[in-house]
Design a protein around this motif. Structure first.
Motif, short mmCIF file in Angstrom:
data_model
loop_
_atom_site.label_atom_id
_atom_site.label_comp_id
_atom_site.label_asym_id
_atom_site.label_seq_id
_atom_site.Cartn_x
_atom_site.Cartn_y
_atom_site.Cartn_z
N SER A 320 -3.69 -23.23 -29.91
CA SER A 320 -3.37 -24.17 -31.00
C SER A 320 -4.32 -23.93 -32.17
N ALA A 321 -5.53 -23.42 -31.88
CA ALA A 321 -6.48 -23.15 -32.97
C ALA A 321 -5.90 -22.11 -33.95
N THR A 322 -5.45 -20.98 -33.40
CA THR A 322 -4.86 -19.94 -34.27
C THR A 322 -3.62 -20.48 -34.98
N THR A 323 -2.82 -21.25 -34.22
CA THR A 323 -1.59 -21.79 -34.79
C THR A 323 -1.90 -22.69 -36.00
N TYR A 324 -2.83 -23.62 -35.82
CA TYR A 324 -3.15 -24.55 -36.92
C TYR A 324 -3.75 -23.80 -38.11
N HIS A 325 -4.59 -22.80 -37.82
CA HIS A 325 -5.17 -22.02 -38.92
C HIS A 325 -4.05 -21.34 -39.72
N CYS A 326 -3.08 -20.77 -39.01
CA CYS A 326 -1.99 -20.07 -39.70
C CYS A 326 -1.09 -21.05 -40.48
N ILE A 327 -1.02 -22.29 -40.01
CA ILE A 327 -0.24 -23.28 -40.75
C ILE A 327 -0.99 -23.69 -42.02
N GLY A 328 -2.26 -23.32 -42.09
CA GLY A 328 -3.03 -23.58 -43.31
C GLY A 328 -3.91 -24.82 -43.22
N LEU A 329 -4.13 -25.30 -41.99
CA LEU A 329 -4.93 -26.52 -41.85
C LEU A 329 -6.41 -26.21 -41.81
N LYS A 330 -7.19 -27.13 -42.40
CA LYS A 330 -8.65 -26.97 -42.34
C LYS A 330 -9.13 -27.28 -40.93
N LEU A 331 -10.26 -26.69 -40.58
CA LEU A 331 -10.81 -26.82 -39.23
C LEU A 331 -10.90 -28.27 -38.73
N ASP A 332 -11.40 -29.16 -39.57
CA ASP A 332 -11.59 -30.53 -39.08
C ASP A 332 -10.30 -31.35 -39.08
N LEU A 333 -9.17 -30.69 -39.37
CA LEU A 333 -7.87 -31.38 -39.23
C LEU A 333 -7.18 -30.96 -37.93
N PHE A 334 -7.79 -30.04 -37.18
CA PHE A 334 -7.14 -29.58 -35.94
C PHE A 334 -6.99 -30.73 -34.93
N THR A 335 -8.10 -31.41 -34.63
CA THR A 335 -8.02 -32.51 -33.65
C THR A 335 -7.15 -33.65 -34.17
N PRO A 336 -7.21 -33.99 -35.46
CA PRO A 336 -6.27 -34.99 -35.97
C PRO A 336 -4.79 -34.65 -35.71
N MET A 337 -4.46 -33.35 -35.66
CA MET A 337 -3.07 -32.98 -35.37
C MET A 337 -2.70 -33.39 -33.95
N PHE A 338 -3.66 -33.29 -33.06
CA PHE A 338 -3.48 -33.73 -31.68
C PHE A 338 -3.19 -35.24 -31.67
N VAL A 339 -3.91 -35.97 -32.52
CA VAL A 339 -3.69 -37.43 -32.60
C VAL A 339 -2.25 -37.73 -33.04
N LEU A 340 -1.81 -37.05 -34.10
CA LEU A 340 -0.46 -37.33 -34.63
C LEU A 340 0.58 -37.24 -33.52
N ALA A 341 0.44 -36.23 -32.67
CA ALA A 341 1.41 -36.03 -31.60
C ALA A 341 1.18 -36.98 -30.44
N ARG A 342 -0.10 -37.13 -30.04
CA ARG A 342 -0.39 -37.86 -28.80
C ARG A 342 -0.19 -39.37 -28.94
#
Ligand code: CMC
Length: 380
Positions: A320-342
């Protein structure tokens, strides 16, 4: 239960603490199903909205039910002006996970009946929290970048609307689909730590906001959802694919944990990691980030050689790290993406808990002294 019958399991490993009809995990064979449907089928054929309906209703929706659920979600996309004002007053160097935890808690202040815990009321509150949290994340990110907050667009689905509010422009179909798959694969996962936290809190008949707030606090830990940011930090420290071997072997020698590997339940490759690996490869190719994917792949091979015998394989956070980076998300938004889904999973568990509640109250194994003398302070 007598003392003799009680057993201590550190970290509650193997303890069954709740029943659920949402997700099934077979950690030996690497199977994950939502309401009986394989995660791979959902990732390739479903949408996040349909997956949430499935988790909350324990069945797939008809076309009209999906339409109606989607419309209700979209009707809830907007944050009230007071919340937006609060977000604009936050320190710009705050960590997004602290912001989300604080703002979800704050949502309760703008609910006229925050303590109502009927299953119906809990579903409404859950729908609202699910719908507005993307705006909390996007609005805060824009605030810290000195940009205007972008209002949600109710003509867009969950994934597209979030990326639109974040970037101020409509995302491509490929990005929408990639983000949607991330949301589907992260939506629910048995009694993970944050879901347990949510269930423990709601079991006191507290309130939905407190339960979800506790879950966000749990998720941000590096051993849980925070691991995806740890993976990216590790990838950033490895200059090229050729350096992966030395870097990882040094970490192993220093007894460091390799983020994105290992799982309490899976002793084989996490099926979500397999889905996200395929997605990461495609996105890396499309966005010129193949080096990142190749580094990840090299790390997976080294870990397979060194740790597969211990049952340590990639988990959901690794690709998911590579995926989020490729989507253009900043590093500290990775875990927040987990929140949106969970939020989907946490809410579903809160609703299940309210439907058949019993207070969580485990016990401790007291290992301290007994009959100790009370020594007065002058004699200590
Ligand atoms: N790297 C190196 N060694 C590891 C790792 C790892 N990633 N994971 C476990 N181990 C070792 C650990 O050092 C221990 O070794 P020993 O028995 O020699 O002391 C053994 O495996 C058992 O570890 P544990 O911590 O008792 O096992 P656990 O079931 O509590 O661990 C875990 C689960 C996820 C906390 C752990 O695997 C870990 O720390 N992984 C890295 C963090 C991570 O990727 N977390 C995301 C989990 S999946 C998504 C989510 O829940 O958010």
């Amino acid at each position: 239960m007598s003392t003799a019958e009680k057993t201590f399991s550190k970290g509650l490993e193997g303890v069954i603490a709740a029943q659920t009809e949402m997700s099934f995990i077979n950690g030996t064979e690497g199977i994950l199903e939502y309401v009986g449907i394989a995660i791979g089928d959902l990732a390739s054929k479903s949408s996040f909205e349909e997956t949430v309906f499935l988790l909350w209703n324990k069945r797939l929706p008809s076309r009209s039910e999906l339409e109606s659920f989607t419309q209700s979600l979209r009707a809830n996309y907007g944050l009230c002006d007071e919340m937006i004002t609060q977000i604009k007053s936050l320190p710009t160097d705050a960590e997004p996970m602290h912001v989300i935890r604080t703002m979800i808690s704050m949502l309760s202040l703008y609910d006229t009946n925050p303590n109502e815990n009927s299953v119906e009321a809990a579903r409404e509150k859950a729908l609202n929290i699910l719908a507005v949290t993307p705006m909390i994340v996007a609005a805060f990110d824009r605030h810290r970048r000195g940009l205007e907050v972008v209002a949600p667009d109710a003509s867009l689905g969950f994934a597209a609307n979030f990326l639109y509010m974040l970037n101020g422009e409509k995302p491509t179909d490929a990005m929408i689909r990639a983000f949607d798959i991330c949301m589907i694969t992260h939506a629910d996962h048995g009694l993970n730590n944050s879901t347990f936290a949510a269930r423990v809190v709601i079991s006191t008949l507290s309130d939905v906001y407190s339960a979800i707030t506790a879950a966000v606090g749990s998720l941000r830990g590096p051993l849980h959802g925070g691991a995806n940011e740890g993976v990216m930090k590790m990838l950033n420290l490895i200059p090229s694919v050729d350096d992966a071997e030395d870097h990882v072997m040094n970490m192993i020698k220093n007894k460091e944990r390799i983020m994105g590997f290992g799982h309490r339940v899976y002793k084989s490759k996490d099926p979500r990691a397999s889905e996200l690996m395929t997605l990461a490869k495609q996105l890396a190719d499309d966005t010129g980030n193949m080096d990142l994917y190749l580094k990840s792949n090299a790390i997976e091979n080294i870990m397979e050689r060194e740790y597969a015998s211990k049952g340590i394989y990639p988990n959901v956070d690794f690709y998911s790290a590579t995926t989020y980076h490729c989507i253009g998300l900043k590093l500290d938004l990775f875990t927040p993406m987990f929140v949106l889904a969970r939020i989907a999973g946490w809410s579903g568990h809160v609703i299940e808990q309210l439907g058949d509640n019993r207070l969580f109250r485990p016990t401790t194994d007291y290992v301290g002294p007994h009959a100790a003398p009370y020594v007065s302070i002058d004699d200590r």
